[in-house]
Design a protein around this motif. Structure first.
Motif, PDB file in Angstrom:
ATOM      1  N   MET A   1      11.028 -20.539  24.136  1.00 23.07           N
ATOM      2  CA  MET A   1      10.244 -19.489  24.828  1.00 23.07           C
ATOM      3  C   MET A   1      10.520 -19.153  26.205  1.00 23.07           C
ATOM      4  SD  MET A   1       6.911 -20.778  22.869  1.00 23.07           S
ATOM      5  CE  MET A   1       6.556 -21.330  23.166  1.00 23.07           C
ATOM      6  N   THR A   2      10.901 -17.905  26.005  1.00 30.17           N
ATOM      7  CA  THR A   2      11.033 -17.535  27.509  1.00 30.17           C
ATOM      8  C   THR A   2      10.043 -16.244  27.980  1.00 30.17           C
ATOM      9  OG1 THR A   2      12.734 -15.894  26.377  1.00 30.17           O
ATOM     10  CG2 THR A   2      13.681 -18.020  27.206  1.00 30.17           C
ATOM     11  N   ASP A   3      10.204 -14.862  26.798  1.00 32.20           N
ATOM     12  CA  ASP A   3       8.943 -14.277  26.923  1.00 32.20           C
ATOM     13  C   ASP A   3       7.855 -14.719  27.432  1.00 32.20           C
ATOM     14  OD1 ASP A   3      11.201 -12.422  26.593  1.00 32.20           O
ATOM     15  OD2 ASP A   3       9.976 -12.315  24.577  1.00 32.20           O
ATOM     16  N   THR A   4       7.084 -13.363  28.536  1.00 29.29           N
ATOM     17  CA  THR A   4       5.917 -13.683  28.842  1.00 29.29           C
ATOM     18  C   THR A   4       4.856 -12.952  28.408  1.00 29.29           C
ATOM     19  OG1 THR A   4       6.108 -12.538  30.698  1.00 29.29           O
ATOM     20  CG2 THR A   4       6.181 -15.475  30.993  1.00 29.29           C
ATOM     21  N   ILE A   5       3.330 -12.949  28.658  1.00 29.92           N
ATOM     22  CA  ILE A   5       2.699 -11.621  27.900  1.00 29.92           C
ATOM     23  C   ILE A   5       2.597 -10.570  28.618  1.00 29.92           C
ATOM     24  CG2 ILE A   5       0.372 -10.974  27.567  1.00 29.92           C
ATOM     25  CD1 ILE A   5      -0.312 -13.975  26.602  1.00 29.92           C
TER      26      ILE A   5
ATOM     27  N   ALA B   1      -5.057 -11.503  27.561  1.00 31.57           N
ATOM     28  CA  ALA B   1      -3.632 -10.589  27.986  1.00 31.57           C
ATOM     29  C   ALA B   1      -3.835 -10.878  29.419  1.00 31.57           C
ATOM     30  CB  ALA B   1      -4.158  -9.094  27.678  1.00 31.57           C
ATOM     31  N   LEU B   2      -4.846 -10.905  30.380  1.00 29.44           N
ATOM     32  CA  LEU B   2      -4.897 -11.011  31.783  1.00 29.44           C
ATOM     33  C   LEU B   2      -5.173 -12.246  32.222  1.00 29.44           C
ATOM     34  CD1 LEU B   2      -6.011 -10.305  34.669  1.00 29.44           C
ATOM     35  CD2 LEU B   2      -9.193 -10.938  33.268  1.00 29.44           C
ATOM     36  N   LEU B   3      -5.556 -13.228  31.245  1.00 27.44           N
ATOM     37  CA  LEU B   3      -5.518 -15.022  31.934  1.00 27.44           C
ATOM     38  C   LEU B   3      -4.143 -16.049  31.202  1.00 27.44           C
ATOM     39  CD1 LEU B   3      -9.625 -15.898  31.498  1.00 27.44           C
ATOM     40  CD2 LEU B   3      -9.058 -15.526  32.809  1.00 27.44           C
ATOM     41  N   TYR B   4      -3.108 -15.011  30.678  1.00 29.42           N
ATOM     42  CA  TYR B   4      -2.045 -16.060  30.032  1.00 29.42           C
ATOM     43  C   TYR B   4      -1.163 -15.170  30.433  1.00 29.42           C
ATOM     44  CZ  TYR B   4      -4.557 -19.188  28.027  1.00 29.42           C
ATOM     45  OH  TYR B   4      -5.530 -21.398  27.540  1.00 29.42           O
ATOM     46  N   SER B   5      -1.096 -13.871  30.686  1.00 25.67           N
ATOM     47  CA  SER B   5      -0.017 -13.105  31.647  1.00 25.67           C
ATOM     48  C   SER B   5       0.932 -13.790  31.983  1.00 25.67           C
ATOM     49  CB  SER B   5      -0.610 -11.865  31.815  1.00 25.67           C
ATOM     50  OG  SER B   5      -0.554 -12.740  33.364  1.00 25.67           O
ATOM     51  N   ASP B   6       1.369 -14.752  32.490  1.00 25.49           N
ATOM     52  CA  ASP B   6       2.048 -15.755  32.791  1.00 25.49           C
ATOM     53  C   ASP B   6       2.468 -17.077  31.587  1.00 25.49           C
ATOM     54  OD1 ASP B   6       2.062 -14.219  35.130  1.00 25.49           O
ATOM     55  OD2 ASP B   6       0.368 -15.289  36.376  1.00 25.49           O
ATOM     56  N   TYR B   7       2.428 -17.003  31.467  1.00 26.08           N
ATOM     57  CA  TYR B   7       2.891 -18.043  30.105  1.00 26.08           C
ATOM     58  C   TYR B   7       3.826 -17.680  29.472  1.00 26.08           C
ATOM     59  CZ  TYR B   7      -1.420 -21.172  31.362  1.00 26.08           C
ATOM     60  OH  TYR B   7      -2.525 -21.480  32.279  1.00 26.08           O
ATOM     61  N   PRO B   8       4.624 -18.655  28.809  1.00 28.28           N
ATOM     62  CA  PRO B   8       5.562 -18.578  27.826  1.00 28.28           C
ATOM     63  C   PRO B   8       4.565 -18.665  26.246  1.00 28.28           C
ATOM     64  CG  PRO B   8       6.461 -20.715  28.804  1.00 28.28           C
ATOM     65  CD  PRO B   8       4.356 -19.800  29.619  1.00 28.28           C
ATOM     66  N   ILE B   9       5.807 -16.928  25.963  1.00 31.22           N
ATOM     67  CA  ILE B   9       5.373 -16.950  24.395  1.00 31.22           C
ATOM     68  C   ILE B   9       5.951 -17.013  23.710  1.00 31.22           C
ATOM     69  CG2 ILE B   9       2.615 -16.311  25.416  1.00 31.22           C
ATOM     70  CD1 ILE B   9       3.962 -12.942  24.640  1.00 31.22           C
ATOM     71  N   SER B  10       6.124 -16.622  21.817  1.00 32.14           N
ATOM     72  CA  SER B  10       6.929 -16.197  21.615  1.00 32.14           C
ATOM     73  C   SER B  10       6.549 -15.385  19.897  1.00 32.14           C
ATOM     74  CB  SER B  10       7.178 -17.582  21.296  1.00 32.14           C
ATOM     75  OG  SER B  10       8.674 -17.404  19.826  1.00 32.14           O
TER      76      SER B  10
ATOM     77  N   GLU C   1       2.860 -20.222  40.336  1.00 33.05           N
ATOM     78  CA  GLU C   1       3.749 -21.565  40.063  1.00 33.05           C
ATOM     79  C   GLU C   1       3.657 -23.016  39.426  1.00 33.05           C
ATOM     80  OE1 GLU C   1       3.804 -23.131  44.146  1.00 33.05           O
ATOM     81  OE2 GLU C   1       5.539 -24.277  43.599  1.00 33.05           O
ATOM     82  N   SER C   2       2.420 -23.393  39.441  1.00 34.99           N
ATOM     83  CA  SER C   2       1.512 -24.336  38.421  1.00 34.99           C
ATOM     84  C   SER C   2       2.223 -23.984  36.952  1.00 34.99           C
ATOM     85  CB  SER C   2       0.127 -24.398  38.372  1.00 34.99           C
ATOM     86  OG  SER C   2      -0.392 -24.624  39.382  1.00 34.99           O
ATOM     87  N   ILE C   3       2.654 -22.217  36.055  1.00 34.82           N
ATOM     88  CA  ILE C   3       2.733 -22.492  34.781  1.00 34.82           C
ATOM     89  C   ILE C   3       4.651 -22.766  34.605  1.00 34.82           C
ATOM     90  CG2 ILE C   3       2.832 -20.935  33.195  1.00 34.82           C
ATOM     91  CD1 ILE C   3       0.033 -19.652  34.710  1.00 34.82           C
ATOM     92  N   GLN C   4       5.196 -22.511  35.962  1.00 35.42           N
ATOM     93  CA  GLN C   4       6.544 -21.859  36.348  1.00 35.42           C
ATOM     94  C   GLN C   4       6.961 -23.682  35.961  1.00 35.42           C
ATOM     95  OE1 GLN C   4       7.194 -19.145  38.834  1.00 35.42           O
ATOM     96  NE2 GLN C   4       7.544 -17.565  37.765  1.00 35.42           N
ATOM     97  N   ARG C   5       6.478 -24.785  36.356  1.00 31.91           N
ATOM     98  CA  ARG C   5       7.073 -25.879  36.808  1.00 31.91           C
ATOM     99  C   ARG C   5       6.544 -26.861  36.104  1.00 31.91           C
ATOM    100  NH1 ARG C   5       5.576 -26.742  43.002  1.00 31.91           N
ATOM    101  NH2 ARG C   5       6.899 -29.310  42.924  1.00 31.91           N
ATOM    102  N   CYS C   6       5.263 -26.294  35.145  1.00 31.82           N
ATOM    103  CA  CYS C   6       4.461 -27.658  34.564  1.00 31.82           C
ATOM    104  C   CYS C   6       5.476 -28.619  33.882  1.00 31.82           C
ATOM    105  CB  CYS C   6       3.821 -26.756  33.217  1.00 31.82           C
ATOM    106  SG  CYS C   6       4.859 -26.263  31.972  1.00 31.82           S
TER     107      CYS C   6
END
Lengths: 382, 306
Positions: B1-5, B45-54, B217-222
């Motif tokens: 899962m590399t894409d983000t929203i 789309a607003l709150l989860y925009s930085d999360y990895p998705i698939s 940063e919290s999301i990227q280093r989770c």
């Protein structure tokens, strides 16, 4: 695609599953209440450590729950034992509680919602009173239900503990008194075996245990956990069937206590679905009460669907109809029509009407009625 | 899962949610979500925009669907339902609470189906490689403090659930939007101009709630686990002076057990896990009314740690 059956029959096969297949297997196993069972199977086969991290977590999580439930059940069993000790008749455990206490192969990872016990009908009132003193109270407060259970059923209305909410089903027979088949509970009690060294705790003898499980699944129509119950039968048949003389004993016993038809179905579908190694001699035995060919053909279509995981991925166009047919069949087998029709009429129309009358004004508009909805409020713990 | 929203055009994002669903990764969990409700889609789309998705099929821990029930209620007093792989575990909620039922429902999934962890009702944040655990009863000001710290350079692990791996005793990070209630929403809006909030949902059983978007940063280093070092039981009291009072380990132990979702389910392992957590942490009771002072207190505390 029935991945859970594939995993049960050949645990090694999961080594080749893709992520998407693991996803489906975990979902099918969860809806069949078989996640923790699979955990133990994979452990026993030595393949648990080779499972990918994510599915492994779900198997582990369910196993934690099953272990907790077993610990609680062991304690409840001793509470029930103590409550009934003074009656002076042996306490007989059935199904899940029996597998657990006797340490039988279906036990690891098996969930059970209530503890089933069998006592002679002559002491059932005493048993209920003693259990009442220990905090287990009746759950059906409707007069009609109370009468219905006590007059026609093979058990009294389920009892629930006021503090711990554990539920006991107190049976005096294994089928309703109105059912087509008439197993004799006296014979089963006489043949029961002790399963605890220190306490007078008993369970059905091996043949009766299998016959009870088969009857429950194929005659009493509780197909909610159909596949899980079939797995019980598979495990028991493999375990007791190790002794080659067991099969003849089993078939003879089935005829003796009028449960030959359910045994036929049990042998047929465990071998068909779960590859249970049943000797051909037993499977083709003239002593088994087989239905006529057209009936067998039709039942195959019903049971092979109803015994698949209760998950949308295993359903086809006929699954709903098959389950419905079996539901109707189970009622038909339970009661003659002159009793069944008034009973269903009461459940469908009179009770809702009575409830509507009782609730009228009390909390108007709160209930949408009829429509079956989840009863619990969402848990907001923040 | 590399894409983000944010890398996906909104139309595609919305199209997938309405169809086969989107798989969203929040730390150790992947949730496949399907919904046709536009307010939920826009808030996600607003709150989860930085999360990895698939958008591809694969393993998902939870299969969720947020939808309107199929009944006449569709038109009169519309409602919203939460389903977990075909099961509807709760009664429906009023339609405007659709986004909230998603967040609450996902919390329910974790607390019911992730017993590989010991789970404590608690906010968790990390700085300089050391984590603080802030367990709290509702109304204790746990989420406000958590939001303040998360906006002041602390890495968010969770605002609701401390996930502890029994084998290592380490905390696992599953950062999600922080749920704030009533006055807390404005306190945090005033606290930081960079705070991004989703829609405000009124009239829930908890009053008005809004979700704060976590820092990227919290999301990227989770995937980075950490060792718990401080346990502080926060308590907000109007006009209170900031005070950090040491708490006996025995008292802290009991309170943690009470705040755990699955301590009793875990049996002996649960006891061992809490025991090792307590022995690796300094334990405090923390009373505050000023958010700035509260943050300063924890900054100082963590700097003093080795």
């Amino acid at each position: 695609m029935n991945l859970v059956v594939e995993a049960l029959v050949n645990p090694e096969s999961v080594k080749n599953l893709s992520d998407t297949q693991w996803d489906l297997l975990i979902r099918q196993a969860r809806s069949s209440e078989l996640l923790a069972h699979l955990y133990h199977r994979f452990m026993a086969e030595g393949i648990f450590s080779s499972i990918p991290e994510k599915p492994k977590n779900h198997l582990k999580s369910d196993e934690v729950l099953a272990t907790k439930q077993h610990e609680a059940a062991r304690w409840e069993i001793l509470q029930i034992y103590q409550a009934l000790e003074s009656i002076g008749t042996p306490l007989l455990l059935l199904k899940g509680a029996a597998y657990l206490h006797a340490d039988l192969p279906p036990a690891p990872g098996r969930f059970f919602s209530d503890i089933d016990i069998l006592v002679p009908k002559t002491v059932i009132n005493d048993a209920e009173e003693k259990l009442h003193q220990w905090g287990w109270l009746t759950t059906h407060n409707d007069d009609y239900d109370q009468r219905y259970y006590r007059k026609w059923m093979h058990e009294i209305p389920p009892l629930q503990h006021v503090g711990r909410h554990s539920t006991i089903d107190v049976h005096h027979n294994i089928l309703p008194l109105t059912a087509r088949l008439h197993p004799d509970p006296e014979k089963m009690i006489q043949a029961s075996v002790q399963i605890d060294e220190s306490f007078e705790l008993y369970t059905l003898c091996p043949a009766d245990m299998i016959l009870h499980s088969a009857t429950h699944l194929f005659h009493d129509g509780e197909l909610e956990h159909g596949l899980r119950d079939l797995v019980d039968l598979d495990r028991l048949l493999r375990h007791f069937g190790n002794d080659a003389s067991f099969w003849e004993t089993l078939i003879n016993r089935a005829n003796e206590i009028d449960l030959s038809r359910p045994l036929f179905y049990a042998l047929r579908y465990t071998s068909k679905i779960l590859n249970t190694p049943i000797p051909l001699k037993a499977l083709n035995s003239k002593q088994l009460d087989k239905p006529a060919y057209p009936v067998q053909f039709f039942m195959d279509h019903l049971f092979l669907r109803a015994l698949a995981p209760a998950h949308k991925s295993s359903n086809d166009w006929f699954t709903g109809i098959a389950r419905w047919f079996l539901y109707i069949r189970s009622h038909y087998l339970r009661m003659p029509l002159h009793l069944l029709i008034p009973h269903l009429f009461y459940k469908a129309y009179l009770r809702p009407y009575k409830e509507w009358r009782e609730n009228r004004g009390a909390d108007s508009g709160k209930k949408t009625g009829g429509h079956k909805e989840s009863e619990s409020e969402i848990d907001i713990f923040e | 899962m590399t894409d983000t929203i944010s890398a996906l055009p909104f139309d595609h994002f919305s199209g997938f949610l309405k169809g086969e669903g989107i798989r969203i990764e929040t730390g150790p969990f992947i949730t496949r979500l399907q919904t046709k409700l536009t307010d939920v889609i826009e808030n996600l789309a607003l709150l989860y925009s930085d999360y990895p998705i698939s958008t591809e099929a694969g393993f998902s821990d939870f299969h969720l669907d947020i939808h309107k029930p199929n009944s006449i209620r569709r038109w009169i007093h519309p409602q919203v339902n939460f389903t977990f792989d075909g099961i509807t575990p709760f009664k429906p909620l009023p339609r405007p609470q659709a986004y909230a039922i998603f967040e609450w429902g996902l919390n329910w999934c974790i607390s019911n189906y992730a017993h590989q962890y010991l789970i404590i009702h608690s906010a968790v944040l990390e700085k300089n490689g050391a984590a603080i655990v802030l367990p709290g009863i509702p109304g204790a000001g746990k989420s406000t403090l958590c939001a303040g710290l998360a906006l002041s350079g602390w890495r968010l692990f969770s605002d609701e659930m401390a996930l502890i791996e029994p084998s290592s005793g380490q905390l696992v990070s599953s950062p999600r939007p922080i749920s704030l209630k009533n006055e807390s929403i404005n306190i945090i809006k005033n606290f930081s101009s960079s705070a991004v909030f989703g829609i405000t949902i009124n009239d829930t059983t908890k009053g008005s709630i809004a979700h704060l978007k976590p820092q990227i940063e919290s999301i990227q280093r989770c995937k980075e686990k950490t060792t718990p070092r401080i346990i502080a039981f926060p308590k907000y009291r109007t006009g209170a002076r900031t005070s950090l009072t040491p708490l006996t380990k025995s008292r802290a132990f009991m309170t943690l057990c009470e705040n755990s979702f699955n301590y009793s389910i875990q049996g002996k392992l649960g006891f061992e896990t809490i025991k090792s957590l307590i022995s690796s942490c300094d334990c405090f009771e923390f009373e505050y009314s000023s958010l700035d002072e509260a943050i300063k207190t924890f900054d100082t505390l963590i700097e003093q740690m080795e």
